[in-house]
Structures are given as structure tokens and as C-alpha cells.
Scaffold this active site. Structure first.
Site, PDB file in Angstrom:
ATOM      1  N   CYS A  72     -20.667  -8.333 -93.559  1.00 46.80           N
ATOM      2  CA  CYS A  72     -20.087  -8.923 -94.772  1.00 46.80           C
ATOM      3  C   CYS A  72     -20.957  -8.792 -96.014  1.00 46.80           C
ATOM      4  O   CYS A  72     -20.560  -8.185 -97.003  1.00 46.80           O
ATOM      5  CB  CYS A  72     -19.817 -10.410 -94.563  1.00 46.80           C
ATOM      6  SG  CYS A  72     -18.739 -10.816 -93.183  1.00 46.80           S
ATOM      7  N   HIS A 128     -20.953 -15.030-100.790  1.00 45.88           N
ATOM      8  CA  HIS A 128     -21.827 -14.506 -99.736  1.00 45.88           C
ATOM      9  C   HIS A 128     -22.919 -13.570-100.264  1.00 45.88           C
ATOM     10  O   HIS A 128     -23.335 -12.631 -99.593  1.00 45.88           O
ATOM     11  CB  HIS A 128     -21.009 -13.792 -98.643  1.00 45.88           C
ATOM     12  CG  HIS A 128     -21.692 -13.849 -97.297  1.00 45.88           C
ATOM     13  ND1 HIS A 128     -21.276 -13.125 -96.209  1.00 45.88           N
ATOM     14  CD2 HIS A 128     -22.771 -14.547 -96.888  1.00 45.88           C
ATOM     15  CE1 HIS A 128     -22.060 -13.374 -95.175  1.00 45.88           C
ATOM     16  NE2 HIS A 128     -22.978 -14.237 -95.568  1.00 45.88           N
TER      17      HIS A 128
HETATM   18 CA    CA Z   1     -16.665  -9.348 -93.008  1.00 40.00          CA
END
Ligand code: CA
Length: 444
Positions: A72, A128
Site C-alpha cells: 500500500c 497512509h
Molecule cells: Ca493495498
């Protein structure tokens, strides 16, 4: 001199082709942990995705579209900077907090650059890229933020690891199903800023775990007998609905011809033990999120711009999410400076068929801990996670020819030792410009 001039003219062409009366809006839609096979346009039968399919069918579908990491946060670091994230040590997922754990402050984001070009910029969804105050999205180029800072979040009201849903820096006290809320906020962002050029980064956490679906969605997919797949279907369907609402809003405001839209997933579906398994499917690709096999890094990759890009076309040369920054900047009329050291390429003239070059990249590269990959033409050299499906044992280099082996089943390394050497040498050369990871990640 003649050669120089023709190159100079070719370099200028994209601006001439892409510049219009109005700087286009940029809508960047990112799904999380979506399986390669789980869209109607990719052959999925059990989960209808009409709105995402429409993005592909009204634009260009890149059939060899990649992200720069099978995980990610590193993918997002590459996506928003237009640079291989290993250039600046963002090789692994950062922790949720900590001043040194997030997108390094030395890096400039696409939002920074578009904001400097007069755009209104917004992030709706998952960040993130660091949880500290210094790395808050509104310090990294985004005027507005609605979403959460970490890598995953509950879909019903609640907190995940102390994180809540934020509007700016304040608790949003959100009560809606989170995917619906992100759709609602994206529509509201378009409504607020429809009069001027905007950049909206719509980063869904669907279909990442936790597996939470609304009851109506579960009923809709009652015929799917695998319980996890049923929840996944409902989550994906909710994301498709949300995307439909955003596209309907663009149409209602007559902004389709003024909006360049990208759709990708941040990595492949997590299908192997040790990943956040969600019921996704990557066939015919082999491997999973967290592997440098195609199943980890090749993703749905659609680019649409009504009237500017062909509709319903496929493009089969390798492209990568790093290209999105360069493409968006070209469309916005922003001149890319050499000192920015972008690794991405403006895809506009390639997707429209106007480039005289055969492909945007001579090669694409990946480094993820001990895993690596390089793709040059149809050849791919890869060392992948030894826990991936049948690949127990140490990391060894395998060679595949993706032209007739997209499933990476037939290792040609022993038959083609010169090709192995050539690709390894290309990767070693590329790797010289990478730096050590800023924080650990083990084999992640
Ligand atoms: Ca992901």
C-alpha cells in the site's frame, strides 16, 4: 542538429496536444487491494462493476499497467511523487506515527505541484503516507482532507488503532458506511470547486480488510456461497456505486470534457497467507499482494478524458503508476523540471496515438526488500516472496516471457542465461540510484 530539433519538437508536442482553454480537472481514483480479475471489464462474472467498467470503456485501458510496489504505502509514495519510492527510502509501509515514518519531507507531491499551478486540491480517503503532524495531507499539498491517516480503517463507525475519520485535522464523527461517505464527500468536493480546476485524489480503502459490508449489499450477493467473497462483492459494489455517483456529478456539471480521470488499484489482490486476505482473485496472473509476481504489481489501469483520449481503446505497452504524475502535470500545462527527477513519463501522446516513440519506458523496475523485478519488452526477471503459492524456498531469479506466459509458469532462466544477465545488469544499474530503506519492513 536536425535530430536535436526533431526531439525538441516531439517533446513540445504533448503540451500542444493536451493544453486546452481550461486546465483540466484531475480525478485520481485508487482502489485498495483489488483483485485483477474482479472487474467486469476484466472478465469478472459474479460481481457487476458497471461504473468502473465505464471508466475503462470511455477511455484507454492499459493492459500492462503496473504499480511500483506490491504494497500500500510505497505504491502511494511513488504515485504521488512520480518517482520510484526506493529513490528516497520509502520501501516499506511506515508505522502509523512517528516523525521519521512517512513520505520524506524532502519529496514534493503531485498535490504540491498542482496547487502551485493554481489547482484546488483535495484528498478523500486513505492517506497512509505518515501519521505525524508534519506529514498530514494538508502539509503535503492538499487544501482539503476527509479520511484517515493510516493503512486501514473500519467501515462502520469506530476507530482503528486509535485512528478516527478526520475532516482536516478534526474528528468528523462519521456515521455512514465509509465507502458511501467517501463517495458523498467526493461529490461535495466537485460541487464546491466545479468553477475552477481541481485535483481530487479519491483513495478508497475498499476493498482492503476489515471485511465489513452493509446488509443490503450482502443481500444483493446472497447467491455467492463463499462468505468472504460475498462480503468482498458487497464492498466492491459499494465502491462501484460511489464512483458512479462521482461520474454522474461530473456529467451533471458538464465537466466530463474538462476532467482527466485515472483509475488504479494500489496493488494486486491479497491471496496468500500472511497478507490481508479479502476474497479477491488475480487470475490469470500468478501471485498476490506482497509479491513482485504479476499478481502483486499488475493492476487495473484506466485513463479517460472525454474528447481528448480515445474511448474503448486498449494500450498494451508497459506503463506504471509513476506516470500518472507526469501525465497530470502535462495536462495541467506544468513544465516538468529535470531537477525534479521524475521517473514517470507523460502517457498522453502514447495513449492518444500521437507519440512517434514505440513505448514510454525501455524498462520498469521493482525493489521490495529482497524481492526484485525488471521488465524489459516482454521479458521479466523476478525474485519473489518465497512464501508465494508454490514457491517455497530461497529467493532465486526466474525469467519469464510475458508475451505467452502472463501467468509466470514457465521459468526460462536456465535456457536463456544471457537474457538473465542482461536484465540483472539493467536492474543493478537502476538500483545504484536507490537508497537504503528509511525504516524496516522485513520481507514486507
Ligand atoms: Ca493495498
Amino acid at each position: 542538429m536536425r535530430l536535436f530539433l526533431s526531439i525538441a519538437v516531439a517533446a513540445l508536442t504533448p503540451i500542444a496536444v493536451w493544453a486546452g482553454d481550461r486546465k483540466p480537472n484531475i480525478l485520481l481514483i485508487v482502489a485498495d487491494d483489488l483483485g485483477y480479475a474482479d472487474l467486469g471489464v476484466h472478465g469478472c462474472k459474479d460481481i457487476p462493476t458497471p461504473n468502473i467498467d465505464a471508466l475503462a470503456n470511455t477511455g484507454v485501458r492499459c493492459t500492462n499497467g503496473y504499480v511500483s510496489c506490491p504494497y500500500c504505502s510505497p505504491t502511494r509514495a511513488g504515485l504521488l511523487t512520480g518517482r520510484y519510492q526506493t529513490r528516497f527510502g520509502h520501501e516499506f509501509n511506515p508505522g502509523p506515527k512517528g516523525p521519521d515514518s512517512g513520505l520524506p519531507l524532502t519529496e514534493t507531491t503531485l498535490a504540491d505541484r498542482l496547487k502551485a499551478a493554481g489547482y484546488v486540491t483535495g484528498l478523500v480517503g486513505k492517506w497512509h503516507l505518515g501519521g505525524s503532524d508534519k506529514q498530514h495531507p494538508q502539509k503535503r499539498g492538499f487544501d482539503e482532507f476527509f479520511g484517515f491517516l493510516g493503512g486501514a480503517h473500519t467501515y462502520f463507525p469506530g476507530k482503528t488503532q486509535g485512528q478516527t475519520i478526520l475532516r482536516g485535522t478534526k474528528d468528523a464523527e462519521e456515521n455512514a458506511y465509509l465507502t458511501d461517505a467517501f463517495g458523498r464527500e467526493a461529490v461535495a468536493f466537485v460541487d464546491r470547486h466545479k468553477a475552477k480546476p481541481f485535483f481530487l485524489y479519491l483513495a478508497f480503502n475498499a476493498v482492503h480488510t476489515p471485511m465489513h459490508a452493509p446488509d443490503a449489499g450482502l443481500k444483493k450477493f446472497a447467491t455467492i456461497k463463499d462468505g468472504q467473497r460475498q462480503i468482498y462483492a458487497a464492498m466492491l459494489s459499494a465502491m462501484d456505486d460511489a464512483i458512479g455517483k462521482v461520474m454522474d456529478k461530473l456529467q451533471a456539471e458538464k465537466l466530463e470534457s474538462d476532467t482527466l480521470v485515472f483509475f488504479i488499484s494500489d496493488n494486486g489482490g491479497p491471496t496468500m497467507q500472511g497478507t490481508t486476505i479479502n476474497g479477491s482473485v488475480n487470475t490469470p496472473l500468478r501471485g498476490s499482494k506482497r509479491t513482485t509476481l504479476e499478481g502483486g504489481i499488475r493492476v487495473p489501469f484506466f485513463v479517460s478524458w472525454k474528447g481528448r483520449l480515445p474511448a474503448g481503446k486498449t494500450y498494451d505497452r508497459p506503463v506504471i503508476a509513476l506516470d500518472i504524475s507526469a501525465t497530470a502535470l502535462a495536462a495541467a500545462g506544468v513544465e516538468v523540471k529535470p531537477e525534479w527527477k521524475l521517473d514517470g513519463v507523460n502517457l498522453g501522446p502514447f495513449l492518444s496515438g500521437e507519440s512517434s516513440r514505440s513505448q514510454p519506458h525501455d524498462a520498469l523496475y521493482w525493489r521490495f526488500g529482497a524481492q526484485m523485478a525488471v521488465r524489459q519488452g516482454d521479458w521479466k526477471l523476478v525474485k519473489y516472496d518465497p512464501n508465494a503459492d508454490d514457491a517455497k524456498g530461497p529467493l532465486v531469479a526466474r525469467l519469464y516471457n510475458l508475451a505467452d506466459d502472463v501467468g509466470e509458469k514457465n521459468d526460462l532462466a536456465s535456457k536463456e542465461p544471457e537474457k538473465v544477465k542482461e536484465l540483472q545488469a539493467a536492474w543493478d544499474k537502476w538500483n545504484k540510484d536507490n537508497v537504503a530503506p528509511l525504516w524496516g519492513g522485513g520481507k514486507k
